[in-house]
Design an enzyme around this catalytic site. Structure first.
Site, PDB file in Angstrom:
ATOM      1  N   GLN A 119       1.588   0.140  -3.646  1.00  0.00           N
ATOM      2  CA  GLN A 119       2.783   0.105  -4.484  1.00  0.00           C
ATOM      3  C   GLN A 119       4.028  -0.290  -3.687  1.00  0.00           C
ATOM      4  O   GLN A 119       4.285   0.256  -2.622  1.00  0.00           O
ATOM      5  CB  GLN A 119       3.023   1.480  -5.111  1.00  0.00           C
ATOM      6  N   HIS A 174       7.953  -0.235  -4.119  1.00  0.00           N
ATOM      7  CA  HIS A 174       9.005   0.360  -4.950  1.00  0.00           C
ATOM      8  C   HIS A 174      10.123  -0.666  -5.102  1.00  0.00           C
ATOM      9  O   HIS A 174      10.537  -1.280  -4.109  1.00  0.00           O
ATOM     10  CB  HIS A 174       9.534   1.635  -4.272  1.00  0.00           C
ATOM     11  N   GLU A 205      13.915   6.007  -8.380  1.00  0.00           N
ATOM     12  CA  GLU A 205      13.816   5.505  -9.745  1.00  0.00           C
ATOM     13  C   GLU A 205      14.653   6.367 -10.700  1.00  0.00           C
ATOM     14  O   GLU A 205      15.026   5.923 -11.783  1.00  0.00           O
ATOM     15  CB  GLU A 205      12.336   5.551 -10.147  1.00  0.00           C
ATOM     16  N   HIS A 224       5.735   1.472  -0.648  1.00  0.00           N
ATOM     17  CA  HIS A 224       6.100   2.848  -0.994  1.00  0.00           C
ATOM     18  C   HIS A 224       4.925   3.806  -1.029  1.00  0.00           C
ATOM     19  O   HIS A 224       5.044   4.950  -0.591  1.00  0.00           O
ATOM     20  CB  HIS A 224       6.777   2.820  -2.365  1.00  0.00           C
ATOM     21  N   ARG A 233       0.627   3.269  -9.788  1.00  0.00           N
ATOM     22  CA  ARG A 233       1.023   4.635 -10.115  1.00  0.00           C
ATOM     23  C   ARG A 233       2.358   4.654 -10.842  1.00  0.00           C
ATOM     24  O   ARG A 233       3.265   3.898 -10.486  1.00  0.00           O
ATOM     25  CB  ARG A 233       1.151   5.456  -8.827  1.00  0.00           C
TER      26      ARG A 233
END
Lengths: 566, 235
Positions: free
Chosen positions: A231, A233, A246, A345, A380
């Site tokens: 992932q 970010h 986020e 991330h 995710r």
């Protein structure tokens, strides 16, 4: 009892490890539970998690809704039985933490408050300002002090897991304090060592996130699952890679290009800033490629605009974001735009485990980011990782305790331990001269960043696999530049680099073989999702030669794969 | 790129000797002292030992003394401090090696103040406790401690007597004492009233000055003195 024997050994002292240790210790005061960590537990990287923890605790929410958001977010790669288990147990873990004192934010009535997060269809992210991981970690750590049967080995670096006849026997560890090498005998163990962000150049992860547990498992023949799903970010500070939560968008922040447009209208029109991370990160990369980024000394970036939220809301809900922006880029988000770009991330993949967190080795379990159950599939959703650590940390603690109660210690061939001791002291420490780890480390980071990043293709992935192989060859010539025994961080860096190379190999090969695009794994040469061939988890095994790849079908309970549109 | 000198106080535990090392470190406007130390470790001297991890002032690993002031080096820019930069290990703790100190004594103190919620019985997991936002505000600052140990390095009382429970652990005692979910008030006040507890503080206030997270241990400790005194008067 031998001082160095424990019923349950937990490797790692972050959210998953501490939750696991507490669960195991509370099963019976007679069980001896060890937490072995290369840092003091409160230094673990859980501390940097910001936004929050998702759980269906409000009347407008339910388990199916949380499950479907998670499965859709995962691009249908998550195992649906695992997700259903996860969403059912998440609320009680949140309440448990609240009972242990975690200062979750409250609404006016004094009930636990929730906020918006990306890819979630209702407000379900429980939070403690924008320092959720910090509060959660310290609550767990301070609570763990209550248990006299938890023994801590702070600043012990685990170098190997000893397995005989497919049964866990113990671990070897280096005590940083005095340089002593130990064998810790155990009936069961839990790998809870977190992620491996350090294999990338630009990452939100701390320096300790070197994938130790993943590599420890990989080396004893346990497969790593779905390692290609990394992932990125969307919002990190250029230069340092420091995470801008986020939650900033959950609370209403905008992402702007250099025309001051909310460009996400062209990518995720129904969700806008609350789209899932994989899609938003690719959108930012595309905007920059189109020349719509701002120019900066650390490369092009887009802007995060919080100005319209006002100082009061920023102070109440996003105080750390303000502090980080002020300290590290000299910007006050109350009246200025925050420069952001995507950065590595989180690893959706990890040590292959089943619903009970068991690995294929008897007595060996794994939980948290180091593991892959899988609830996260190909992408995710933000705020699912903290509850994952709690839910599966607790399950692993329970099952490891049960295993320890039902089994005895196994007999260990001490030659195996001596081989490991020699590897560290003779091959690395005493070797007269060789190359410095930094030389390899930075090349590895560059390679992963450039060739196994947000956009991937066959040619670059092949190059990455070759390059990692070459770096592994080079590693054979590394030697310690510090030959002393006490708190030798040079030897730690070398051992970490060795782990990073294994993890990088697993990521690059897994990515090479998945010839489709799904979630965070985007192949420009195979831009479509291909359910016919790849609705399956990748399993990568270490062999003497190249890693071996296998696939395992995804478990589907009630949600058929559909087009993923927001 | 401008360059500056890091002067680092070193300790070699195997020989039991202190010495200093000097390094030339290049820096830009956004280079932190921590980045400078990593540069030294990577390219100039692999024998230098120090702790660090999150590089965003959350994990509390990289507390050191910079130009005589206890500092988290990850959040401190080279540009912002006087040069050459003189770096020492945290004061008041035993030194393990170079900039690495032994903080086990703090972990003991944390356990001693019972840093966890105590209740006669835990509620069922389907029921959350009601905590009003204003009740939460009471522990907002005292629950923000990252255990970086700057306050202990700045505390002259701890420096002269390590029996002192000290600023961070007392702030955490205050935090649990004021948590509406906790039911061990009298037990906690007893701890606050001990000889080596709040009363030992001489109100220098440096703990609050050096705290990188806005905790105010000095205030919390004075409050603990008042609470203890009132409690002793009326019980």
């Amino acid at each position: 009892m031998d001082k160095y024997s424990h019923d349950v050994i937990v490797i790692g002292g972050g959210a998953a490890g501490l939750r696991a240790a507490i669960e195991a210790a509370s099963k019976s005061p007679k069980l001896s539970v060890a937490i072995v960590s290369k840092v003091y537990p409160m230094r673990s990287h859980t501390v940097s998690a910001e936004g929050g923890a998702a759980a269906a605790i409000k009347p407008d929410d339910n388990f199916d809704l949380h499950a479907y958001d998670t499965i859709k977010g995962s691009d249908f790669l998550a195992d649906q039985d695992a997700v259903e288990l996860f969403v059912r147990l998440a609320p009680r873990e949140i309440i448990r933490l609240e009972h242990w004192g975690c200062p979750w934010n409250r609404d006016q009535e004094g009930k636990i408050d929730v906020r918006w997060f990306g890819g979630m269809s209702v407000k379900r992210t429980i939070h403690a300002a924008d320092k959720t991981g910090f509060y959660l970690l310290h609550t767990l750590f301070q609570t763990s002090l209550k248990y006299d049967n938890i023994v801590r080995y702070d600043e012990y670096f685990v170098t190997s897991i000893i397995v005989e006849n497919n049964r866990f026997c113990g671990i070897t560890a280096l005590s940083l304090r005095d340089g002593a090498f130990h064998f810790l005998k155990g009936k069961a163990a839990i790998i809870a060592t977190g992620g491996a962000g350090q294999i990338y150049k630009f990452t939100t992860n701390g320096a300790i996130n070197t994938g130790d547990g993943m590599a420890l498992a990989y080396r004893i023949g346990v497969p790593l699952k779905d390692m290609e799903f990394v992932q990125f970010h969307p919002t990190c500070l250029p230069g340092s890679g420091i995470l801008i939560s986020e939650a900033a968008r959950g609370e209403g922040g905008y992402l702007l290009n250099n025309k001051y447009e909310r460009f996400l209208k062209n990518y995720v029109p129904t969700k806008m800033e609350l789209g899932p991370r994989d899609i938003i990160s690719r959108a930012i990369v595309n905007e920059i490629r189109l020349g719509n980024g701002f120019k900066g000394k650390h490369g092009d970036y887009v802007a995060l605009d919080l100005r319209h939220l006002g100082e009061e809301k920023i102070e109440e809900k996003l105080p750390q974001i303000r502090e980080l922006a002020k300290t590290f880029v000299g910007i006050d988000p109350v009246n200025e735009l925050i420069p952001v770009r995507p950065g590595q991330h989180y690893f959706m993949g990890g040590v292959h485990v089943d619903l009970n967190t068991s690995t294929p080795v008897a007595g060996l379990f794994a939980a948290g980011e180091a593991s892959c159950v899988s609830i996260n599939g190909a992408n995710r959703l933000g705020s699912n990782s903290l509850p994952e650590c709690l839910v599966f940390g607790a399950i692993s603690g329970e099952h490891a305790a049960k295993f320890a109660i039902e089994h005895d210690y196994c007999n260990v061939a001490y030659e195996n331990i001596q081989i490991e001791e020699k590897r560290i002291f003779d091959q690395l420490l005493k070797k007269e001269s060789g190359i410095a780890p930094a030389e390899i480390k930075y090349k590895l980071k560059e390679t992963m960043e450039e060739k196994v990043g947000i956009l991937r293709n066959e040619k670059e992935l092949l190059e990455a696999c070759r390059e990692v192989e070459k770096l592994k060859e080079m590693f054979k010539n590394v030697s310690a530049g510090d030959k002393t025994m006490i708190f030798n961080t040079d030897i730690v860096e070398i051992l970490e680099l060795d782990f990073m190379l294994d993890v990088a190999e697993a990521v690059a090969y897994s990515a090479l073989y998945r010839k489709e695009s799904r979630g965070a794994h985007y192949r420009t040469d195979y831009p479509e999702r291909n359910d016919k061939e790849y609705l399956a988890h990748t399993l990568v095994y270490k062999t003497r030669e190249k890693p071996q790849i296998d696939y395992l079908p995804v478990k589907i309970t009630k949600w058929q794969p559909a087009e993923r549109k927001y | 790129m401008p360059e500056t000198t890091f002067i680092i106080k070193r300790y070699n535990p195997e020989k039991g000797v202190f010495y200093t090392s000097e390094y030339k470190v290049p820096y830009e406007s956004d280079t932190t002292i921590l980045s400078g130390l990593i540069y030294i470790k990577d390219y100039l001297d692999r024998t230098l030992s120090f702790r660090y991890s999150c590089r965003m002032a959350s994990c509390g690993s990289c507390g050191m003394v910079v130009n005589k002031k206890p500092t988290l080096v990850c959040r401190t820019l080279i540009e912002s401090v006087k040069k050459p930069i003189y770096i020492e290990p945290l004061y008041n703790f035993p030194i393990i090696k170079d900039l690495v100190v032994d903080i086990d004594i703090f972990l003991d103190k944390l356990k001693f103040v019972k840093s966890y919620i105590i209740r006669e019985k835990e509620e069922d997991l389907d029921k959350e406790y009601i905590v009003k936002p204003e009740q939460l505000d009471l522990i907002k600052h005292s629950s923000s401690c990252i255990n970086c140990m700057l306050c202990y390095a700045a505390c002259p009382v701890f420096g002269s007597d390590e029996e002192f429970i000290g600023p961070a652990a007392l702030a955490i005692l205050y935090r649990y004492l004021h948590d509406p979910r906790d039911q061990a008030k009298s037990e906690r006040i007893k701890i606050a009233s001990l000889k080596n507890s709040a009363y030992m503080c001489s109100m220098v206030g440096q703990c609050t000055v050096v705290c990188p997270k806005g905790v105010d241990p000095s205030f919390h400790i004075q409050r603990l003195k008042v609470i203890s005194t009132l409690n002793n008067l009326f019980s």
